[in-house]
Design a protein around this motif. Structure first.
Motif, PDB file in Angstrom:
ATOM      1  N   UNK A 289       0.856  -1.185   0.000  1.00 55.61           N
ATOM      2  CA  UNK A 289       0.000   0.000   0.000  1.00 55.61           C
ATOM      3  C   UNK A 289       0.893   1.237   0.000  1.00 55.61           C
ATOM      4  N   UNK A 290       0.621   2.132  -0.947  1.00 59.34           N
ATOM      5  CA  UNK A 290       1.501   3.288  -1.111  1.00 59.34           C
ATOM      6  C   UNK A 290       1.341   4.299   0.015  1.00 59.34           C
ATOM      7  N   UNK A 291       0.143   4.399   0.571  1.00 60.02           N
ATOM      8  CA  UNK A 291      -0.118   5.442   1.544  1.00 60.02           C
ATOM      9  C   UNK A 291      -0.745   4.838   2.800  1.00 60.02           C
ATOM     10  N   UNK A 292      -0.433   5.447   3.936  1.00 64.65           N
ATOM     11  CA  UNK A 292      -1.113   5.093   5.169  1.00 64.65           C
ATOM     12  C   UNK A 292      -2.491   5.728   5.170  1.00 64.65           C
ATOM     13  N   UNK A 293      -3.427   5.193   5.965  1.00 63.11           N
ATOM     14  CA  UNK A 293      -4.753   5.830   6.037  1.00 63.11           C
ATOM     15  C   UNK A 293      -4.628   7.296   6.422  1.00 63.11           C
ATOM     16  N   UNK A 294      -5.364   8.173   5.775  1.00 65.59           N
ATOM     17  CA  UNK A 294      -5.249   9.604   6.084  1.00 65.59           C
ATOM     18  C   UNK A 294      -5.782   9.905   7.475  1.00 65.59           C
ATOM     19  N   UNK A 295      -5.277  10.945   8.124  1.00 58.19           N
ATOM     20  CA  UNK A 295      -5.795  11.320   9.450  1.00 58.19           C
ATOM     21  C   UNK A 295      -7.206  11.873   9.345  1.00 58.19           C
ATOM     22  N   UNK A 296      -7.846  12.034  10.477  1.00 58.91           N
ATOM     23  CA  UNK A 296      -9.252  12.461  10.494  1.00 58.91           C
ATOM     24  C   UNK A 296      -9.425  13.868   9.924  1.00 58.91           C
ATOM     25  N   UNK A 297      -8.367  14.675   9.990  1.00 56.91           N
ATOM     26  CA  UNK A 297      -8.472  16.047   9.512  1.00 56.91           C
ATOM     27  C   UNK A 297      -8.041  16.190   8.047  1.00 56.91           C
ATOM     28  N   UNK A 298      -7.806  15.073   7.365  1.00 57.82           N
ATOM     29  CA  UNK A 298      -7.346  15.135   5.977  1.00 57.82           C
ATOM     30  C   UNK A 298      -8.421  15.744   5.081  1.00 57.82           C
ATOM     31  N   UNK A 299      -7.970  16.426   4.035  1.00 57.07           N
ATOM     32  CA  UNK A 299      -8.889  17.019   3.090  1.00 57.07           C
ATOM     33  C   UNK A 299      -9.444  15.999   2.115  1.00 57.07           C
ATOM     34  N   UNK A 300     -10.480  16.380   1.362  1.00 60.14           N
ATOM     35  CA  UNK A 300     -11.099  15.454   0.409  1.00 60.14           C
ATOM     36  C   UNK A 300     -10.136  14.918  -0.637  1.00 60.14           C
ATOM     37  N   UNK A 301      -9.176  15.756  -1.082  1.00 56.66           N
ATOM     38  CA  UNK A 301      -8.215  15.288  -2.083  1.00 56.66           C
ATOM     39  C   UNK A 301      -7.396  14.114  -1.559  1.00 56.66           C
ATOM     40  N   UNK A 302      -6.923  14.227  -0.325  1.00 57.29           N
ATOM     41  CA  UNK A 302      -6.096  13.170   0.255  1.00 57.29           C
ATOM     42  C   UNK A 302      -6.916  11.900   0.485  1.00 57.29           C
ATOM     43  N   UNK A 303      -8.153  12.063   0.923  1.00 51.36           N
ATOM     44  CA  UNK A 303      -9.021  10.904   1.151  1.00 51.36           C
ATOM     45  C   UNK A 303      -9.305  10.194  -0.169  1.00 51.36           C
ATOM     46  N   UNK A 304      -9.589  10.968  -1.216  1.00 53.21           N
ATOM     47  CA  UNK A 304      -9.880  10.365  -2.516  1.00 53.21           C
ATOM     48  C   UNK A 304      -8.660   9.628  -3.058  1.00 53.21           C
ATOM     49  N   UNK A 305      -7.475  10.231  -2.930  1.00 57.83           N
ATOM     50  CA  UNK A 305      -6.251   9.590  -3.403  1.00 57.83           C
ATOM     51  C   UNK A 305      -6.004   8.280  -2.661  1.00 57.83           C
ATOM     52  N   UNK A 306      -6.214   8.302  -1.352  1.00 57.21           N
ATOM     53  CA  UNK A 306      -6.016   7.081  -0.560  1.00 57.21           C
ATOM     54  C   UNK A 306      -6.986   5.985  -0.995  1.00 57.21           C
ATOM     55  N   UNK A 307      -8.244   6.339  -1.206  1.00 62.01           N
ATOM     56  CA  UNK A 307      -9.226   5.325  -1.582  1.00 62.01           C
ATOM     57  C   UNK A 307      -8.942   4.752  -2.969  1.00 62.01           C
ATOM     58  N   UNK A 308      -8.570   5.601  -3.900  1.00 60.43           N
ATOM     59  CA  UNK A 308      -8.258   5.110  -5.244  1.00 60.43           C
ATOM     60  C   UNK A 308      -7.044   4.185  -5.215  1.00 60.43           C
ATOM     61  N   UNK A 309      -6.018   4.566  -4.435  1.00 64.27           N
ATOM     62  CA  UNK A 309      -4.817   3.732  -4.331  1.00 64.27           C
ATOM     63  C   UNK A 309      -5.147   2.393  -3.688  1.00 64.27           C
ATOM     64  N   UNK A 310      -5.939   2.421  -2.633  1.00 64.28           N
ATOM     65  CA  UNK A 310      -6.313   1.183  -1.952  1.00 64.28           C
ATOM     66  C   UNK A 310      -7.129   0.281  -2.860  1.00 64.28           C
TER      67      UNK A 310
END
Length: 416
Positions: A289-310
């Motif tokens: 997995x390229x990225x760790x789960x984003x923190x609770x305060x992460x923005x929508x861009x970071x959340x979307x990138x994490x979900x697509x990568x996962x």
């Protein structure tokens, strides 16, 4: 106290926005547009604070000059009206450094400075010994020099509001005539600008009405009549109008960034919802997995990138269990039901990955030959559909019965 909140609350909102933009101001101090945007946050903030009766009393006592706050507020609002026109000139001009834009900005600034100097001079010549925190305009409407100061301020305020309304309305009509030429640009940039211009037109018209009513109340005093209700009844709405102007100026400045960095990612997160739910239900943990789960305060861009990568990692982990037989069967059934080609392809892939998740959970052996065909089909689909993940997610949401039926009938058998 409740009346004072109508001044301090918008001041607090504008002050918070100014603090949030302070780093950008420090970095971009050389940019005239950046300075003007920050001025449009600072000036109304200061105006609201100085307009509050408690602040008026404190300033007068601190300086020893009765009703000095009235002069300060009038000067600040004049500068605010000028800054609004300056920012519009920067936006409307081809460049903040163009000769035409510089001439227009210089003219607005010169006029503003002349009005402020005249206001200060007339105030110094006038006599305002009685502190009037709430009805300064009408109380001193007949006082020599002060009446001229009030009329000058209101005329300048109404003129600036009228110029803002005309400029924004003409610009709005011009954008409306050109939207058909470039729909994508209208969506990304033009729509926030149109919303901001419309808000500016409405707020400018409200300011014109407010200024004219004040003028009528002052002129009525000259005729010996008491029409102070025109001034007092509209006073609570001036804070709303000031906030509307701030919104109208800030939406075009920050709207495109909010659309690209917040709205579009949020739409992407929502569109991937069914596929993301399937990934979470499958309980799979990809090995790389390229990225760790984003923190609770992460923005929508970071959340979307994490979900697509996962999701990509999840699909990669399932490739050895994918069977092209399941995909083809779901694709055929989708076509038989009249589903369009692109959606039918997504239905086939959705059924294939659902069956693969079940096969892996049931410890079925990999289907090497079938998985090779399945991977080739996925690559072909990716080349034809740039939003393949969203298409698969929609297939899971729109055609769950078809996907589930094919998966149940063929998933286990083909995975063996």
């Amino acid at each position: 106290m409740h009346e004072d909140a109508g001044y301090y609350l918008p001041a607090a909102v504008l002050g918070a926005a100014l603090l949030a933009k302070l780093p950008a101001l420090v970095r971009g101090w050389r940019s005239a547009t950046v300075r003007t945007v920050n001025a449009l946050l600072f000036l109304p903030c200061a105006g609201f604070v100085l307009s509050s009766p408690p602040t008026i009393t404190a300033v007068n006592r601190l300086t020893g000059i009765s009703n000095l706050s009235a002069l300060l507020v009038h000067c600040i609002m004049t500068a605010y009206a000028c800054a609004s026109l300056v920012l519009l000139a920067y936006w409307r001009g081809e460049s903040a450094d163009s000769a035409r834009t510089r001439r227009r900005v210089r003219a607005w600034k010169t006029a503003c400075c002349m009005v402020i100097v005249a206001l200060a001079g007339l105030f110094a010549l006038g006599d305002v010994p009685v502190e009037r925190p709430r009805d300064f305009d009408t109380y001193y409407a007949t006082t020599p020099f002060i009446r001229e100061m009030l009329v000058l301020y209101l005329l300048a305020y109404v003129a600036a509001s009228a110029a803002t309304a005309v400029l924004c309305w003409s610009w709005l009509l011009d954008i409306g005539r050109r939207t058909a030429l470039c729909e994508s640009k209208r969506t990304a940039v033009g729509r926030p600008l149109q919303i901001g211009l419309l808000v500016l037109v409405i707020s400018a018209l409200a300011n014109i009405v407010f200024g004219l009513f004040k003028l009528i109340a002052i002129v009525a005093r000259w005729a010996g009549r008491d029409w102070d209700v025109l001034n007092e009844s509209l006073a609570p709405f001036i804070s709303v109008s000031g906030m509307m102007i701030g919104v109208g100026l800030l939406v075009p400045a920050y709207g495109p960034g909010l659309i690209d960095r917040v709205w579009h990612p949020l739409l992407g997160i929502r569109a991937l919802g069914p596929l993301w739910s399937l990934v979470r239900r499958s309980g799979l943990t990809p090995g790389s997995r390229m990225f760790l789960p984003p923190p609770w305060y992460a923005g929508p861009e970071q959340v979307l990138l994490y979900r697509m990568t996962t999701i990509h990692d999840w699909m990669l982990a399932l490739c050895v269990h994918c069977t092209d037989e399941v995909r083809q069967a779901a694709y055929r059934q989708a076509k038989e039901r009249g589903i369009a080609e692109r959606e039918a392809v997504a239905v086939g892939l959705a059924a294939m990955f659902t069956a693969a998740a079940g096969a892996r959970a049931g410890d079925f052996p990999p289907a090497t030959e079938q998985s090779t065909l399945a991977v080739a089909a996925v690559r072909a689909a990716e080349a034809a559909d740039r939003n393949l993940l969203v298409s698969i997610s929609r297939a899971l949401a729109v055609a769950p019965a078809l996907t589930g039926a094919v998966t149940g009938a063929l998933g286990g058998r083909s995975s063996r």
